[in-house]
Every structure is written in structure tokens, then in C-alpha cells.
Design a protein around this motif. Structure first.
Motif, short mmCIF file in Angstrom:
data_model
loop_
_atom_site.label_atom_id
_atom_site.label_comp_id
_atom_site.label_asym_id
_atom_site.label_seq_id
_atom_site.Cartn_x
_atom_site.Cartn_y
_atom_site.Cartn_z
N ILE A 1 -2.18 3.87 7.56
CA ILE A 1 -1.00 3.01 7.35
C ILE A 1 0.27 3.67 7.91
CG2 ILE A 1 -0.56 3.82 4.98
CD1 ILE A 1 0.13 0.69 4.53
N GLU B 1 0.85 -1.19 0.00
CA GLU B 1 0.00 0.00 0.00
C GLU B 1 0.89 1.24 0.00
OE1 GLU B 1 -3.17 -0.25 2.90
OE2 GLU B 1 -3.49 1.92 2.84
N GLN C 1 -2.85 9.99 1.80
CA GLN C 1 -2.88 8.93 0.79
C GLN C 1 -3.64 9.41 -0.44
OE1 GLN C 1 -5.02 5.10 1.51
NE2 GLN C 1 -3.00 4.19 1.16
N LYS D 1 -10.05 2.77 1.63
CA LYS D 1 -8.88 1.99 2.04
C LYS D 1 -8.53 2.25 3.51
CE LYS D 1 -6.00 1.39 -1.52
NZ LYS D 1 -4.95 1.89 -2.42
N GLY D 2 -8.61 3.51 3.90
CA GLY D 2 -8.32 3.87 5.28
C GLY D 2 -9.39 3.32 6.23
N ASN E 1 -11.17 0.67 5.80
CA ASN E 1 -11.11 -0.80 5.85
C ASN E 1 -9.93 -1.33 6.63
OD1 ASN E 1 -13.41 -0.95 4.35
ND2 ASN E 1 -12.34 -1.08 2.39
N ARG E 2 -9.03 -0.45 7.03
CA ARG E 2 -7.84 -0.97 7.75
C ARG E 2 -8.17 -1.42 9.16
NH1 ARG E 2 -2.81 -1.00 5.89
NH2 ARG E 2 -1.92 -1.36 7.93
#
Ligand code: AMP
Ligand code: GLY
Length: 423
Positions: A236, A191, A211, A419-420, A422-423
Motif C-alpha cells: 500500500i 488500510e 504493516q 493483505k499484502g 491480496n492487493r
């Protein structure tokens, strides 16, 4: 104070917007600017790569500070030319800007200063590059050395594709002299995150992580673009890792360039990939990212003018760079067809309604003011950015604001920030 911002994207609208909030600023000029910058200040019809005209203008108008938005003017020596005239410029010298202007230079600096990055070889000759690719096999990454408007990187799944890319660059001259030299490097998986720091040559002051979403389609599908949206912070790269990461990817570069007598002043942007072995640098940029700049500046609390002068004058250690704890999320509204061909000239409505929402700012990129109306003039049209207590709230507000804005043939990704989450 009179400030001249160079560039014409969403990043430059955000820079003008933030700079105009400083009590020290009375005049904002933007060359060449867009529909958004024309609402914050005055657009000046000089192109961002016309260094002599920019310098002459800054001199004749007694501009107090020039802020370079994009990389091109920096690589062409805008900072050097202005400094010679005694005009402060935020951004690195042409030599230091080679961190972005030449991939071979950048990889060599990373290698010499011990920054983690993909293994690589530099080639000036097609046949040598071809046999190296055949020996290494795919997947493998081919990069044109010079600036190629974001199109100079090919992540090849087969050796044929990689050799074809080198041929396009070195033999067919798809990027003219920017492809005379190529970097061939190991393909990494993971990522990505963007990590930006204000630098004064010796010291750095970190901005929070962010991101980008480079691919045009949802789920990171389709061709790469300039960026379809961004949010900050990126989970991340959490805050407790900032210092350690900066010591790994920012400090060694500052030391290396200072030792060469070319201290880096401006924004140093590390494009990181989180591989199995931790963060690795994909590339450096020597300016704010677009669209990362828009969420980052929404979060910046401190006076940007003070920070920029501290960078130029080498006293970043004397000031504090304060950032709001909220999350910011920016969704790019583009013209359908981008990054290929797309229509222009569509009238945009609903910008005021979007801006009226709490914590929302619709930054303009490919727009112009025509007879008092805002019309589209580029592929990436807007970056609708919102603050929220967390990513979910920022994302919800950003999309609510997007829903208030209309122009024919608009396109945007519906998964910016997922994406953030779902982390
Ligand atoms: P760059 O302009 O060097 O950041 O490259 C553009 C994009 O290509 C990056 O954001 C990555 O998605 C991808 N990329 C670049 N270098 C590599 C690499 N060594 N391995 C895998 N992907 C890469
Ligand atoms: N958002 C990526 C860049 O500005 O290069």
C-alpha cells in the motif's frame, strides 16, 4: 564498544541481534531483557522505567551507547538524563517524545505543522467531551491523552460507547492520570501502514514501509493486541511514494520541533491510514514498532551502530542506510488467551530448527532462560521472521519455521501477510 539496550520485547531481541553484528561492538547488555537477549549478551535486572538506575549503571559500566527500545523510558527523560552525563543515547528527548506520550500534544503539533490527520478536539472536562460527542455522533474515536499501554484508544460505533469510554478515562480513572485529558476525533476508514524514519534533528533516512496486524484474530477480528505479525514492504506504500510521503508526514514534524529548539533524534514512526483522500496520520511513535522492528531489521544491511551515532551527532546526511531488496515477514506466536490472561512457564522447543532454515530468525519476546531452557513468560512469546524474494516466499518460510517450534497453548494468526498478497 559496549551497548546497553533498554527493554524486554521482541523488538529488543532484534535490536540486540542486529547491533551485535557490528564489528565495532564487543559487549551487548540488555535491561531487563528476555531469553533471546540473554543469548546475544547479558541481561541486567533493571526495569525499563527506572531512569536513575539505568543512568547509574551506564555510567558505572562506561557504556558507549544506550538504545531505548520502548517509549516509556524516553517519555520519562532517559535521553535527557544520559546526555547530561555525557552518555550517547539513541532516542528523542522527553519533550520530543511527547509526540507519543501525549496525544493532545501530538495532535496539536500535527495541526500546527500541516500534517494530514483526523479532525479533533481536546477535553479536560467530562461534560464538555460528552456534549461534543452527542453533537458529532458516531462512529467517533476517543483517546486517553497519556500512555495507556496500548489500551487508551476506543473506536466507538455508537455515541453511548464513546461517552462510556470517556467516563472510564476521565471519571473512573481507568488509566489514572493518563486519562485526565482526552482527545475526541473523527473516525477514519482505510488500510493502515507503518512508516519509520531515522532522524537526526534535521535530516531523515527512511526505512521501507511495513504493516502490523493489530487484532488478535484472523481477518482483523477480536480485540487489539500489541501486534500479531508484520511484514515489509507494505504494497500500500510502495517505494516510489516514500519520499513524497516523508515530505508529508516526517519533514514537517522535524521542522516544527527544531524550530522549538527540541530537535527530534531517533526513530520517528508514523502510523498511517490510507483513506479515500490519501494518507492520514493516526499517531506518531517515537521508537521502533514491535513487531515491525523485526522484519525491518532483518532487511537492514547497513551497520546499525553507525546509523544510530549519525542520528545522535546530526550527520545522517553523511551516511547511507542500505536495505536488502527482499521482503520480510514476521509471525507472532503468543500464549493462548493473550491479550487477556494467559498461562506462563511453558518450555519452548524447536528454536534452533527454526533458525536453521534459510533466511529465518525466531526473535524472542515473552521468554526467559531457566536452567538452560527457554520458557514462556509473556503474552507475545516469539516473532518468527523470515526473508524471501517476495512476500509469498517470506510468508511461506515464516510459517514453515513456526511449524518447527512448539510450546503448550501456543496461538498465532495464519494470515500474516495475506493483505499484502491480496492487493
Ligand atoms: P493509535 O494508538 O492512535 O494508533 O490507535 C490505535 C488504533 O486505533 C489504530 O491503529 C487504528 O486502528 C485505530 N484508530 C486510531 N485513530 C483512529 C481514527 N481517527 N479513525 C479510525 N481508527 C483509528
Ligand atoms: N506495532 C505497533 C506499535 O509498536 O506501536
Amino acid at each position: 564498544m559496549k551497548i546497553l539496550v533498554v527493554g524486554s520485547g521482541g523488538r529488543e531481541h532484534a535490536l540486540c541481534w542486529k547491533l551485535s553484528q557490528s564489528p565495532k561492538v564487543d559487549t551487548i547488555l540488555c535491561a531487563p531483557g528476555n531469553g533471546g537477549t540473554a543469548q546475544v549478551g547479558t541481561n541486567i535486572p533493571i526495569k525499563d522505567d527506572d531512569i536513575p538506575a539505568l543512568v547509574a549503571y551506564a555510567k558505572s559500566e562506561a557504556v558507549d551507547l544506550v538504545v531505548a527500545g520502548p517509549e516509556l523510558p524516553l517519555v520519562l527523560g532517559l535521553q535527557n538524563a544520559l546526555t547530561k552525563e555525557g552518555i550517547p543515547c539513541f532516542g528523542p528527548s522527553a519533550f520530543a517524545a511527547n509526540l507519543e506520550g501525549s496525544k493532545a500534544f501530538s495532535k496539536n503539533v500535527m495541526h500546527e505543522s500541516g500534517v494530514p490527520t483526523a479532525s479533533f478536539r481536546v477535553f479536560d472536562e467530562f461534560e464538555a467531551a460528552r456534549s461534543f460527542i452527542e453533537e458529532k455522533g458516531a462512529p467517533i474515536v476517543v483517546k486517553a491523552d497519556g500512555l495507556a499501554a496500548g489500551k487508551g484508544v476506543v473506536v466507538a460505533k455508537t455515541t453511548e460507547e464513546a461517552i462510556g469510554a470517556v467516563e472510564e478515562m476521565m471519571v473512573k480513572k481507568a488509566f489514572s492520570s493518563a486519562g485526565d485529558r482526552v482527545v475526541v476525533e473523527e473516525c477514519m476508514a482505510g488500510e493502515e501502514a507503518s512508516f519509520l524514519a531515522f532522524c537526526d534533528g534535521v535530516n531523515y533516512a527512511l526505512l521501507p514501509s511495513s504493516q502490523d496486524h493489530k487484532a488478535v484474530g484472523e481477518g482483523d477480528t477480536g480485540p487489539n493486541t500489541g501486534g500479531m505479525g508484520a511484514y515489509s514492504p507494505a504494497p500500500i506504500l510502495p517505494e516510489e511514494k516514500y519520499e513524497e510521503t516523508a515530505e508529508l508526514v516526517i519533514r514537517p514534524i522535524l521542522r516544527h520541533l527544531a524550530a522549538k529548539g527540541e530537535p527530534f533524534k531517533g526513530i520517528l514512526y508514523a502510523g498511517l491510514m490510507y483513506t479515500e483522500n490519501g494518507p492520514s496520520v493516526l499517531e506518531y511513535n517515537v521508537r521502533f514498532g514491535d513487531p515491525e522492528c523485526q522484519p525491518l531489521l532483518m532487511r537492514l544491511e547497513s551497520d546499525l551502530v553507525d546509523i544510530m551515532f549519525a542520528c545522535i551527532e546530526g550527520r545522517l546526511n553523511e551516511i547511507e542506510v542500505k536495505v536488502r531488496p527482499e521482503t520480510a515477514c514476521g509471525v507472532v506466536m503468543a500464549a493462548e488467551g493473550y491479550p487477556g490472561s494467559y498461562p506462563k512457564g511453558m518450555e519452548i522447543s524447536g528454536l534452533e530448527d527454526a533458525d536453521a532454515l534459510e533466511g529465518v530468525k525466531a526473535f524472542q519476546a515473552g521468554t526467559q532462560l531457566k536452567d538452560g531452557k527457554v520458557v514462556t513468560s509473556g503474552g507475545r512469546v516469539l516473532c518468527v521472521t523470515a526473508l524471501g524474494r517476495d512476500l509469498k516466499e517470506a510468508q511461506t518460510r515464516a510459517y514453515e519455521a513456526v511449524g518447527k517450534i512448539h510450546f503448550d497453548k501456543s496461538y498465532y494468526r495464519r494470515d500474516i501477510g495475506d493483505k499484502g498478497l491480496n492487493r
